[in-house]
Write an enzyme that holds these catalytic residues in place. Structure first.
Site, PDB file in Angstrom:
ATOM      1  N   GLY A  15       2.586  -1.110   4.257  1.00 27.10           N
ATOM      2  CA  GLY A  15       2.735   0.296   3.879  1.00 27.10           C
ATOM      3  C   GLY A  15       4.199   0.648   3.706  1.00 27.10           C
ATOM      4  O   GLY A  15       4.794   0.424   2.656  1.00 27.10           O
ATOM      5  N   GLY A  16       4.801   1.186   4.765  1.00 25.73           N
ATOM      6  CA  GLY A  16       6.182   1.688   4.709  1.00 25.73           C
ATOM      7  C   GLY A  16       7.161   0.756   4.014  1.00 25.73           C
ATOM      8  O   GLY A  16       7.894   1.174   3.106  1.00 25.73           O
ATOM      9  N   GLU A  20      -6.996   5.087   7.598  1.00 28.71           N
ATOM     10  CA  GLU A  20      -6.732   6.506   7.289  1.00 28.71           C
ATOM     11  C   GLU A  20      -7.930   7.132   6.585  1.00 28.71           C
ATOM     12  O   GLU A  20      -8.230   8.306   6.772  1.00 28.71           O
ATOM     13  CB  GLU A  20      -5.447   6.623   6.449  1.00 28.71           C
ATOM     14  N   GLY A  71       2.041   2.326  10.657  1.00 29.42           N
ATOM     15  CA  GLY A  71       3.007   3.403  10.491  1.00 29.42           C
ATOM     16  C   GLY A  71       3.701   3.812  11.778  1.00 29.42           C
ATOM     17  O   GLY A  71       4.363   4.852  11.834  1.00 29.42           O
ATOM     18  N   ASN A  93       0.884  -1.174   0.000  1.00 26.97           N
ATOM     19  CA  ASN A  93       0.000   0.000   0.000  1.00 26.97           C
ATOM     20  C   ASN A  93       0.915   1.215   0.000  1.00 26.97           C
ATOM     21  O   ASN A  93       1.482   1.568   1.031  1.00 26.97           O
ATOM     22  CB  ASN A  93      -0.891  -0.032   1.256  1.00 26.97           C
ATOM     23  N   TRP A  94       1.057   1.812  -1.190  1.00 25.37           N
ATOM     24  CA  TRP A  94       2.018   2.913  -1.324  1.00 25.37           C
ATOM     25  C   TRP A  94       1.507   4.208  -0.695  1.00 25.37           C
ATOM     26  O   TRP A  94       2.256   5.160  -0.553  1.00 25.37           O
ATOM     27  CB  TRP A  94       2.349   3.146  -2.808  1.00 25.37           C
ATOM     28  N   LYS A  95       0.215   4.231  -0.392  1.00 24.00           N
ATOM     29  CA  LYS A  95      -0.408   5.455   0.148  1.00 24.00           C
ATOM     30  C   LYS A  95      -0.090   6.641  -0.781  1.00 24.00           C
ATOM     31  O   LYS A  95       0.061   6.440  -1.985  1.00 24.00           O
ATOM     32  CB  LYS A  95       0.039   5.688   1.592  1.00 24.00           C
ATOM     33  N   SER A 119       2.915  -2.059  10.326  1.00 18.36           N
ATOM     34  CA  SER A 119       4.366  -2.152  10.559  1.00 18.36           C
ATOM     35  C   SER A 119       4.935  -3.533  10.271  1.00 18.36           C
ATOM     36  O   SER A 119       5.864  -3.983  10.939  1.00 18.36           O
ATOM     37  CB  SER A 119       4.725  -1.699  11.989  1.00 18.36           C
ATOM     38  N   HIS A 165      -9.807   1.629   4.669  1.00 15.85           N
ATOM     39  CA  HIS A 165      -8.517   1.765   5.364  1.00 15.85           C
ATOM     40  C   HIS A 165      -8.699   2.746   6.531  1.00 15.85           C
ATOM     41  O   HIS A 165      -9.444   3.711   6.424  1.00 15.85           O
ATOM     42  CB  HIS A 165      -7.443   2.265   4.396  1.00 15.85           C
ATOM     43  N   GLU A 175      -5.992  -4.657  10.450  1.00 18.83           N
ATOM     44  CA  GLU A 175      -4.932  -3.682  10.671  1.00 18.83           C
ATOM     45  C   GLU A 175      -5.203  -2.926  11.969  1.00 18.83           C
ATOM     46  O   GLU A 175      -5.972  -1.963  11.978  1.00 18.83           O
ATOM     47  CB  GLU A 175      -4.882  -2.677   9.518  1.00 18.83           C
TER      48      GLU A 175
HETATM   49  P1  PGA Z   1       2.479   0.284   7.585  1.00 19.01           P
HETATM   50  O1  PGA Z   1       1.052   0.540   6.889  1.00 19.01           O
HETATM   51  O2  PGA Z   1       3.002  -0.996   7.049  1.00 19.01           O
HETATM   52  O3  PGA Z   1       3.320   1.474   7.177  1.00 19.01           O
HETATM   53  O4  PGA Z   1       2.234   0.241   9.051  1.00 19.01           O
HETATM   54  C1  PGA Z   1       0.145  -0.504   6.687  1.00 19.01           C
HETATM   55  C2  PGA Z   1      -1.132   0.045   6.099  1.00 19.01           C
HETATM   56  O5  PGA Z   1      -1.554   1.126   6.490  1.00 19.01           O
HETATM   57  O6  PGA Z   1      -1.767  -0.602   5.241  1.00 19.01           O
END
Ligand code: PGA
Length: 249
Positions: A233-234, A97, A173, A9-11, A212, A95, A167
């Site tokens: 994500g990251g 966010e 994050g 997930n590149w956001k 994470s 998600h 999640e």
């Molecule tokens: P993260 O993000 O791996 O940076 O914690 C995961 C996500 O939000 O899908």
């Protein structure tokens, strides 16, 4: 036997150039793994580039959201029929966010889920509790409520063509990941919830862990019986880290 799914997930990160170089690096380093599917959910504006770059490769592409309507006067939204034109196999829905910054509700998430499926886009339903909710002992209530809201609208059969991502919001994050046992406990409960309505769907349901996840902790998490992959994500912004997770399955 459930296939694992390793999904980036590149956001809202990168540029058109970095999206191309990251996907090229993923393709260059990829050793196909018969135990897992690999996918990246990229910003809408890079879907066209990714569609071309990943054609005839094992890498699937997805979007990070999808509209809750089919078409019309919904400024700023992208429909599932539009996503489908770019060979988008997946779309994240709900998600955390989106839920916390953009007002996505259980009802709008359910509508997005249904709209995705109308055009053959597989919704990846994201659910998870905040730290406060966990500390109050509300984790199972929260994930069940988020899950039930979709089942109530879409019907249990719709889960046969969907993915769930658990999640925990406190792990996204933050560098703090759920322990293998903490994650497994919730994954197991999610699967049991689905099994109470349909055992076969529960048995086949891919339930990803997100929060994470990185190469160093992926192996433990992915070896748990009810964890069928990761939403990353990251660590998905670095080809080497992302591939290390995929290759570790
Ligand atoms: P993260 O993000 O791996 O940076 O914690 C995961 C996500 O939000 O899908």
């Amino acid at each position: 036997m459930r296939q694992s799914l390793i999904m980036g997930n590149w956001k809202m990160n990168g540029s058109r150039e970095s999206a191309k170089s990251l996907s090229s690096a993923i393709l260059a380093g990829l050793v196909e793994n018969e135990n897992a599917t690999i996918a990246v959910c990229v910003p809408y504006v890079y879907l066209s580039d990714l569609q071309a770059l990943t054609a005839n490769s094992p890498v699937e592409i997805g979007a990070q959201n999808v509209a809750d309507q089919a078409s019309g006067a919904y400024t700023g939204e992208i429909s599932s029929s539009m996503l489908q034109e770019f060979d988008c196999k997946y779309a994240l829905v709900g998600h955390s966010e989106r839920r916390s910054y953009y007002g996505d509700t259980d009802a709008s998430v359910a509508a997005r889920f249904c709209e995705a499926q109308k055009n053959g886009v597989i919704p990846v339903l994201c659910i998870g509790e905040t730290l406060a909710e966990r500390e109050q002992g509300d984790t199972f209530n929260v994930v069940n409520t988020q899950l039930d809201a979709v089942i109530a609208v879409a019907g249990i059969a719709a889960l046969a063509n969907a993915v769930i991502a658990y999640e925990p919001v406190w792990a996204i994050g933050t560098g703090v990941t759920a322990s293998d046992d903490q994650a497994q406990e919730v994954h197991k409960a999610i699967r049991a919830r689905i099994a109470s309505k349909d055992q076969a769907i529960a048995d086949n349901m891919q339930i990803l862990y997100g929060g994470s996840m990185k190469a160093a902790n992926a192996k433990g998490l992915l070896s748990m019986p009810d964890i069928d992959g990761g939403l990353i994500g990251g660590a998905s912004l670095d080809a080497e880290s992302f591939l290390a997770i995929y290759h570790s399955v």
